[in-house]
Design a protein around this motif. Structure first.
Motif, PDB file in Angstrom:
ATOM      1  N   LEU A 146       0.636  -1.214  -0.269  1.00 16.64           N
ATOM      2  CA  LEU A 146      -0.198   0.081   0.809  1.00 16.64           C
ATOM      3  C   LEU A 146       0.906   1.406  -0.311  1.00 16.64           C
ATOM      4  N   ASP A 147       1.992   0.815   0.691  1.00 18.19           N
ATOM      5  CA  ASP A 147       2.765   2.287   0.963  1.00 18.19           C
ATOM      6  C   ASP A 147       3.545   2.671  -0.295  1.00 18.19           C
ATOM      7  N   ARG A 148       3.958   1.083  -1.598  1.00 18.68           N
ATOM      8  CA  ARG A 148       4.293   1.428  -2.780  1.00 18.68           C
ATOM      9  C   ARG A 148       3.003   2.394  -3.619  1.00 18.68           C
ATOM     10  N   LEU A 149       2.106   1.867  -3.499  1.00 21.04           N
ATOM     11  CA  LEU A 149       0.589   2.380  -4.307  1.00 21.04           C
ATOM     12  C   LEU A 149       0.982   3.786  -3.938  1.00 21.04           C
ATOM     13  N   GLU A 150       1.000   4.197  -3.271  1.00 18.55           N
ATOM     14  CA  GLU A 150       0.575   5.507  -2.555  1.00 18.55           C
ATOM     15  C   GLU A 150       2.016   6.439  -2.852  1.00 18.55           C
ATOM     16  N   SER A 151       3.253   5.808  -2.589  1.00 18.52           N
ATOM     17  CA  SER A 151       4.264   6.723  -3.416  1.00 18.52           C
ATOM     18  C   SER A 151       4.346   6.979  -4.701  1.00 18.52           C
ATOM     19  N   LEU A 152       3.596   5.522  -5.761  1.00 21.26           N
ATOM     20  CA  LEU A 152       3.427   5.435  -6.724  1.00 21.26           C
ATOM     21  C   LEU A 152       2.453   7.254  -7.797  1.00 21.26           C
ATOM     22  N   GLU A 153       2.055   7.356  -6.639  1.00 19.26           N
ATOM     23  CA  GLU A 153       0.675   7.747  -6.833  1.00 19.26           C
ATOM     24  C   GLU A 153       1.252  10.439  -6.297  1.00 19.26           C
ATOM     25  N   GLN A 154       2.018   9.786  -5.577  1.00 22.60           N
ATOM     26  CA  GLN A 154       2.388  10.817  -5.707  1.00 22.60           C
ATOM     27  C   GLN A 154       3.809  11.434  -6.041  1.00 22.60           C
ATOM     28  N   ILE A 155       4.183  10.873  -7.028  1.00 21.28           N
ATOM     29  CA  ILE A 155       5.795  10.371  -8.107  1.00 21.28           C
ATOM     30  C   ILE A 155       5.007  11.119  -9.228  1.00 21.28           C
ATOM     31  N   ARG A 156       3.846  10.310  -9.203  1.00 22.51           N
ATOM     32  CA  ARG A 156       3.573  10.956 -11.075  1.00 22.51           C
ATOM     33  C   ARG A 156       3.038  11.898 -10.901  1.00 22.51           C
ATOM     34  N   MET A 157       2.057  13.085  -9.981  1.00 26.42           N
ATOM     35  CA  MET A 157       1.750  14.091  -9.104  1.00 26.42           C
ATOM     36  C   MET A 157       2.759  14.835  -9.431  1.00 26.42           C
ATOM     37  N   LEU A 158       4.210  14.821  -9.495  1.00 26.29           N
ATOM     38  CA  LEU A 158       5.082  16.145  -9.275  1.00 26.29           C
ATOM     39  C   LEU A 158       5.365  16.218 -10.986  1.00 26.29           C
ATOM     40  N   PRO A 159       5.423  15.764 -11.725  1.00 28.64           N
ATOM     41  CA  PRO A 159       5.117  16.292 -12.630  1.00 28.64           C
ATOM     42  C   PRO A 159       4.178  16.713 -13.446  1.00 28.64           C
ATOM     43  N   ALA A 160       3.752  16.625 -13.080  1.00 24.19           N
ATOM     44  CA  ALA A 160       2.044  17.657 -13.897  1.00 24.19           C
ATOM     45  C   ALA A 160       2.020  18.917 -13.026  1.00 24.19           C
ATOM     46  N   LYS A 161       2.532  18.763 -11.362  1.00 22.87           N
ATOM     47  CA  LYS A 161       2.226  19.780 -10.288  1.00 22.87           C
ATOM     48  C   LYS A 161       3.148  20.428 -11.125  1.00 22.87           C
ATOM     49  N   TYR A 162       4.617  20.385 -11.203  1.00 25.33           N
ATOM     50  CA  TYR A 162       5.502  20.968 -11.987  1.00 25.33           C
ATOM     51  C   TYR A 162       5.062  21.674 -12.907  1.00 25.33           C
ATOM     52  N   ALA A 163       4.358  21.311 -14.328  1.00 22.70           N
ATOM     53  CA  ALA A 163       4.201  22.169 -15.489  1.00 22.70           C
ATOM     54  C   ALA A 163       2.855  22.705 -14.598  1.00 22.70           C
ATOM     55  N   LEU A 164       2.294  22.195 -14.670  1.00 24.11           N
ATOM     56  CA  LEU A 164       0.552  23.636 -13.953  1.00 24.11           C
ATOM     57  C   LEU A 164       1.513  24.332 -13.571  1.00 24.11           C
ATOM     58  N   ALA A 165       2.779  24.543 -12.624  1.00 25.18           N
ATOM     59  CA  ALA A 165       3.032  25.861 -11.873  1.00 25.18           C
ATOM     60  C   ALA A 165       3.705  26.482 -11.952  1.00 25.18           C
ATOM     61  N   LEU A 166       4.680  25.818 -13.710  1.00 19.70           N
ATOM     62  CA  LEU A 166       4.813  26.947 -13.919  1.00 19.70           C
ATOM     63  C   LEU A 166       4.402  27.074 -15.391  1.00 19.70           C
ATOM     64  N   ASP A 167       3.124  26.942 -15.547  1.00 16.71           N
ATOM     65  CA  ASP A 167       2.369  27.816 -17.309  1.00 16.71           C
ATOM     66  C   ASP A 167       1.908  28.573 -16.085  1.00 16.71           C
ATOM     67  N   MET A 168       1.714  28.755 -14.948  1.00 14.39           N
ATOM     68  CA  MET A 168       0.982  29.931 -14.120  1.00 14.39           C
ATOM     69  C   MET A 168       1.266  30.214 -13.900  1.00 14.39           C
ATOM     70  N   ARG A 169       2.757  30.308 -13.093  1.00 13.81           N
ATOM     71  CA  ARG A 169       3.340  31.424 -12.766  1.00 13.81           C
ATOM     72  C   ARG A 169       3.386  31.499 -11.521  1.00 13.81           C
ATOM     73  N   ASP A 170       3.165  30.238 -10.570  1.00 14.62           N
ATOM     74  CA  ASP A 170       2.888  30.080  -9.642  1.00 14.62           C
ATOM     75  C   ASP A 170       4.763  29.749  -9.028  1.00 14.62           C
ATOM     76  N   LEU A 171       5.280  30.334  -8.431  1.00 20.60           N
ATOM     77  CA  LEU A 171       6.444  30.146  -8.084  1.00 20.60           C
ATOM     78  C   LEU A 171       6.853  29.507  -6.562  1.00 20.60           C
ATOM     79  N   ASP A 172       5.781  29.695  -5.876  1.00 18.36           N
ATOM     80  CA  ASP A 172       5.518  29.482  -4.505  1.00 18.36           C
ATOM     81  C   ASP A 172       5.661  28.073  -4.834  1.00 18.36           C
TER      82      ASP A 172
END
Length: 208
Positions: free
Chosen positions: A10-36
């Motif tokens: 279960l920990d591995r599955l939760e970790s996979l989901e968190q990690i998979r979200m990182l690049p999507a969050k990176y892209a959205l924050a960068l494109d919307m200029r939310d630097l924090d």
């Protein structure tokens, strides 16, 4: 299956989901200029350049980069492969197709990131992102030929797209013949990237 094994899965599955979200969050924050939001995807002790450490330095760097080079950007996240080194450290490769408004040109780019991820106090972060580029070129000027990184106002250069993968040099150095080729065993499920890397060290891609 005992409780300890179930908890680990279960920990591995939760970790996979968190990690998979990182690049999507990176892209959205960068494109919307939310630097924090963007710098919050990296740990507090993130290394910036040769001798600077911390999110404040990272925020200043990305602020300058975005203001001086791009008006608008759009990052499109592609395939993402993740492998764990242990419970709190992982690596991954993620494709990214990007568009940039830069002066009078609309520059499109194909690249991949080699990422290192780390879990700190229950939360996963980017520990390191190594960008490897295939091309960057104006939308109306396909990057045919060598030196496919073609930014306005800069001399063309190679992007390091293939440097992570020994198979690229091996493929072009070999010549097919009439005999059936040797075929390796499929890579282990948890070592696909490691197998493709053939034990090679990560290259250093110079940021331009």
């Amino acid at each position: 299956m005992n409780e300890q094994s179930l908890q680990a899965r279960l920990d591995r599955l939760e970790s996979l989901e968190q990690i998979r979200m990182l690049p999507a969050k990176y892209a959205l924050a960068l494109d919307m200029r939310d630097l924090d939001a963007w710098v919050g995807l990296f740990p507090e002790d993130i290394k910036v350049g040769k001798d600077q450490v911390g999110r404040a330095h990272l925020k200043r760097w990305i602020d300058s980069t975005l203001r001086n080079q791009f008006t608008t950007t759009s990052h499109h996240i592609g395939g993402h492969i993740i492998e764990f080194k242990d419970a709190d450290n992982a690596c991954g490769v993620v494709y990214s197709k990007n568009e940039h408004e830069t002066g009078p040109e609309w520059v499109i780019m194909q690249m991949l990131y080699w990422d290192d991820y780390q879990r700190i106090d229950g939360r996963w972060y980017f520990r390191r992102r190594l960008p490897c580029y295939m091309y960057a070129a104006d939308l109306n000027k396909p990057p045919i030929g060598d030196k496919k990184m073609r930014w306005p106002g800069r001399e063309p250069y190679d992007g390091g797209w293939n440097q992570l993968w020994p198979s690229w040099q091996t493929f072009w150095a070999s010549k097919p013949d009439d005999a059936l080729p040797e075929v390796a065993e499929p890579a282990p499920l948890d070592a696909f990237l490691e197998t493709m890397r053939r034990g090679s060290a990560a290259p250093r891609v110079r940021v331009r």
